[in-house]
Design a protein around this motif. Structure first.
Motif, PDB file in Angstrom:
ATOM      1  N   VAL A   1       6.813  18.713 -62.180  1.00  0.00           N
ATOM      2  CA  VAL A   1       6.160  17.399 -62.103  1.00  0.00           C
ATOM      3  C   VAL A   1       5.840  16.973 -63.529  1.00  0.00           C
ATOM      4  N   PRO A   2       6.295  15.804 -63.961  1.00  0.00           N
ATOM      5  CA  PRO A   2       6.101  15.390 -65.349  1.00  0.00           C
ATOM      6  C   PRO A   2       4.624  15.169 -65.691  1.00  0.00           C
ATOM      7  N   ALA A   3       4.350  15.231 -66.984  1.00  0.00           N
ATOM      8  CA  ALA A   3       2.971  15.041 -67.462  1.00  0.00           C
ATOM      9  C   ALA A   3       2.480  13.649 -67.110  1.00  0.00           C
ATOM     10  N   GLN A   4       1.223  13.607 -66.718  1.00  0.00           N
ATOM     11  CA  GLN A   4       0.603  12.353 -66.293  1.00  0.00           C
ATOM     12  C   GLN A   4      -0.747  12.204 -66.977  1.00  0.00           C
ATOM     13  N   ARG A   5      -1.053  11.019 -67.414  1.00  0.00           N
ATOM     14  CA  ARG A   5      -2.342  10.761 -68.049  1.00  0.00           C
ATOM     15  C   ARG A   5      -3.393  10.551 -66.959  1.00  0.00           C
ATOM     16  N   CYS A   6      -4.461  11.321 -67.023  1.00  0.00           N
ATOM     17  CA  CYS A   6      -5.539  11.270 -66.023  1.00  0.00           C
ATOM     18  C   CYS A   6      -6.860  10.969 -66.723  1.00  0.00           C
ATOM     19  N   ILE A   7      -7.816  10.472 -65.948  1.00  0.00           N
ATOM     20  CA  ILE A   7      -9.157  10.189 -66.453  1.00  0.00           C
ATOM     21  C   ILE A   7     -10.133  11.042 -65.660  1.00  0.00           C
ATOM     22  N   THR A   8     -10.952  11.828 -66.355  1.00  0.00           N
ATOM     23  CA  THR A   8     -11.934  12.680 -65.685  1.00  0.00           C
ATOM     24  C   THR A   8     -13.144  11.851 -65.254  1.00  0.00           C
ATOM     25  N   MET A   9     -14.066  12.501 -64.560  1.00  0.00           N
ATOM     26  CA  MET A   9     -15.253  11.832 -64.047  1.00  0.00           C
ATOM     27  C   MET A   9     -16.111  11.258 -65.184  1.00  0.00           C
TER      28      MET A   9
ATOM     29  N   LEU B   1       7.746  14.499 -52.989  1.00  0.00           N
ATOM     30  CA  LEU B   1       6.889  15.624 -53.348  1.00  0.00           C
ATOM     31  C   LEU B   1       6.303  15.446 -54.745  1.00  0.00           C
ATOM     32  N   SER B   2       7.110  14.988 -55.679  1.00  0.00           N
ATOM     33  CA  SER B   2       6.635  14.757 -57.046  1.00  0.00           C
ATOM     34  C   SER B   2       5.547  13.683 -57.073  1.00  0.00           C
ATOM     35  N   ASN B   3       5.771  12.572 -56.373  1.00  0.00           N
ATOM     36  CA  ASN B   3       4.768  11.496 -56.340  1.00  0.00           C
ATOM     37  C   ASN B   3       3.498  11.929 -55.621  1.00  0.00           C
ATOM     38  N   LEU B   4       3.646  12.709 -54.569  1.00  0.00           N
ATOM     39  CA  LEU B   4       2.483  13.220 -53.844  1.00  0.00           C
ATOM     40  C   LEU B   4       1.623  14.106 -54.740  1.00  0.00           C
ATOM     41  N   ILE B   5       2.246  15.016 -55.470  1.00  0.00           N
ATOM     42  CA  ILE B   5       1.507  15.929 -56.356  1.00  0.00           C
ATOM     43  C   ILE B   5       0.847  15.145 -57.492  1.00  0.00           C
ATOM     44  N   LEU B   6       1.565  14.164 -58.058  1.00  0.00           N
ATOM     45  CA  LEU B   6       0.973  13.354 -59.134  1.00  0.00           C
ATOM     46  C   LEU B   6      -0.263  12.599 -58.650  1.00  0.00           C
ATOM     47  N   THR B   7      -0.176  12.015 -57.484  1.00  0.00           N
ATOM     48  CA  THR B   7      -1.308  11.265 -56.943  1.00  0.00           C
ATOM     49  C   THR B   7      -2.490  12.175 -56.664  1.00  0.00           C
ATOM     50  N   GLN B   8      -2.234  13.322 -56.054  1.00  0.00           N
ATOM     51  CA  GLN B   8      -3.312  14.270 -55.757  1.00  0.00           C
ATOM     52  C   GLN B   8      -3.910  14.845 -57.026  1.00  0.00           C
TER      53      GLN B   8
ATOM     54  N   ALA C   1       2.310  19.614 -63.519  1.00  0.00           N
ATOM     55  CA  ALA C   1       2.299  20.684 -62.520  1.00  0.00           C
ATOM     56  C   ALA C   1       3.711  21.216 -62.311  1.00  0.00           C
ATOM     57  N   VAL C   2       3.764  22.428 -61.804  1.00  0.00           N
ATOM     58  CA  VAL C   2       5.006  23.047 -61.380  1.00  0.00           C
ATOM     59  C   VAL C   2       4.832  23.416 -59.917  1.00  0.00           C
ATOM     60  N   VAL C   3       5.793  22.996 -59.092  1.00  0.00           N
ATOM     61  CA  VAL C   3       5.707  23.205 -57.650  1.00  0.00           C
ATOM     62  C   VAL C   3       6.865  24.083 -57.210  1.00  0.00           C
ATOM     63  N   PHE C   4       6.553  25.133 -56.477  1.00  0.00           N
ATOM     64  CA  PHE C   4       7.560  25.987 -55.861  1.00  0.00           C
ATOM     65  C   PHE C   4       7.534  25.672 -54.366  1.00  0.00           C
ATOM     66  N   TYR C   5       8.667  25.239 -53.836  1.00  0.00           N
ATOM     67  CA  TYR C   5       8.707  24.844 -52.431  1.00  0.00           C
ATOM     68  C   TYR C   5       9.971  25.368 -51.758  1.00  0.00           C
ATOM     69  N   ARG C   6       9.952  25.347 -50.445  1.00  0.00           N
ATOM     70  CA  ARG C   6      11.073  25.835 -49.647  1.00  0.00           C
ATOM     71  C   ARG C   6      11.295  24.860 -48.496  1.00  0.00           C
ATOM     72  N   ILE C   7      12.552  24.574 -48.189  1.00  0.00           N
ATOM     73  CA  ILE C   7      12.873  23.735 -47.041  1.00  0.00           C
ATOM     74  C   ILE C   7      12.841  24.613 -45.796  1.00  0.00           C
ATOM     75  N   ARG C   8      11.902  24.327 -44.911  1.00  0.00           N
ATOM     76  CA  ARG C   8      11.735  25.084 -43.675  1.00  0.00           C
ATOM     77  C   ARG C   8      12.596  24.495 -42.562  1.00  0.00           C
ATOM     78  N   ASP C   9      12.650  23.175 -42.479  1.00  0.00           N
ATOM     79  CA  ASP C   9      13.387  22.480 -41.427  1.00  0.00           C
ATOM     80  C   ASP C   9      14.229  21.392 -42.084  1.00  0.00           C
ATOM     81  N   LEU C  10      15.531  21.642 -42.205  1.00  0.00           N
ATOM     82  CA  LEU C  10      16.417  20.706 -42.892  1.00  0.00           C
ATOM     83  C   LEU C  10      16.526  19.383 -42.137  1.00  0.00           C
ATOM     84  N   THR C  11      16.440  19.425 -40.829  1.00  0.00           N
ATOM     85  CA  THR C  11      16.517  18.198 -40.040  1.00  0.00           C
ATOM     86  C   THR C  11      15.372  17.252 -40.393  1.00  0.00           C
TER      87      THR C  11
END
Length: 163
Positions: free
Chosen positions: A70-78, A110-117, A87-97
């Motif tokens: 996941v590429p670097a993203q500029r964030c603002i703390t509290m 997945l990349s956009n989800l991780i960036l948003t979170q 971030a680096v995400v390790f994932y596996r496809i469980r259900d290809l369908t």
């Protein structure tokens, strides 16, 4: 013998022959077969038959663990301190369908989800807490990512956020 051949030809509709092509799915790979444009079956490792012009292999991929950077993203703390996090995400496809038909592009999703979170969770921490709460942040991100990607047929195995 010749009479047997004529009877066999009659059963097949005259001179037309039924032709099937063989497909081989490798170890740790699965494929999806569509019949006339509609999902028909999932191919597991082994030898399979496919009818030409009627069936097509719509997706063929490995089900081994994959890495997504996941590429670097500029964030603002509290406390309004700017911070760059990735971030680096390790994932596996469980259900290809589900991975094929529930989301258009699971890697981008997945990349956009991780960036948003990641931005959301860092926004709830102060700058000092981001240094000490890295493992807690990783656990929260992993839990939230798995709650969403379960519907996509993907299991997030490990998620490592860094700043």
């Amino acid at each position: 013998m010749r009479g047997h051949g004529r009877a066999h030809r009659r059963l097949l509709g005259g001179r037309h022959r039924c032709v099937a092509l063989g497909l081989e799915a490798r170890i740790a790979c699965t494929g999806l077969v569509e019949r006339l444009g509609k999902y028909d079956r999932t191919l597991r490792p082994g030898l399979h038959l496919k009818l030409p012009f009627v069936e097509r292999l719509s997706c063929y991929t490995s089900v081994r663990e994959r890495v997504l950077d996941v590429p670097a993203q500029r964030c603002i703390t509290m406390d309004n301190a700017p911070l760059t996090a990735d971030a680096v995400v390790f994932y596996r496809i469980r259900d290809l369908t589900a991975a094929k038909y529930q989301i258009d592009d699971y890697a981008v999703g997945l990349s956009n989800l991780i960036l948003t979170q990641l931005r959301s969770e860092i926004g709830q921490l102060s700058l000092d807490q981001t240094f000490t709460a890295r493992e807690a942040l990783n656990a929260i991100l992993l839990r939230e990512a798995n709650s969403v990607t379960t519907h996509w047929g993907i299991d997030v195995v490990t998620l490592l956020a860094s700043r």
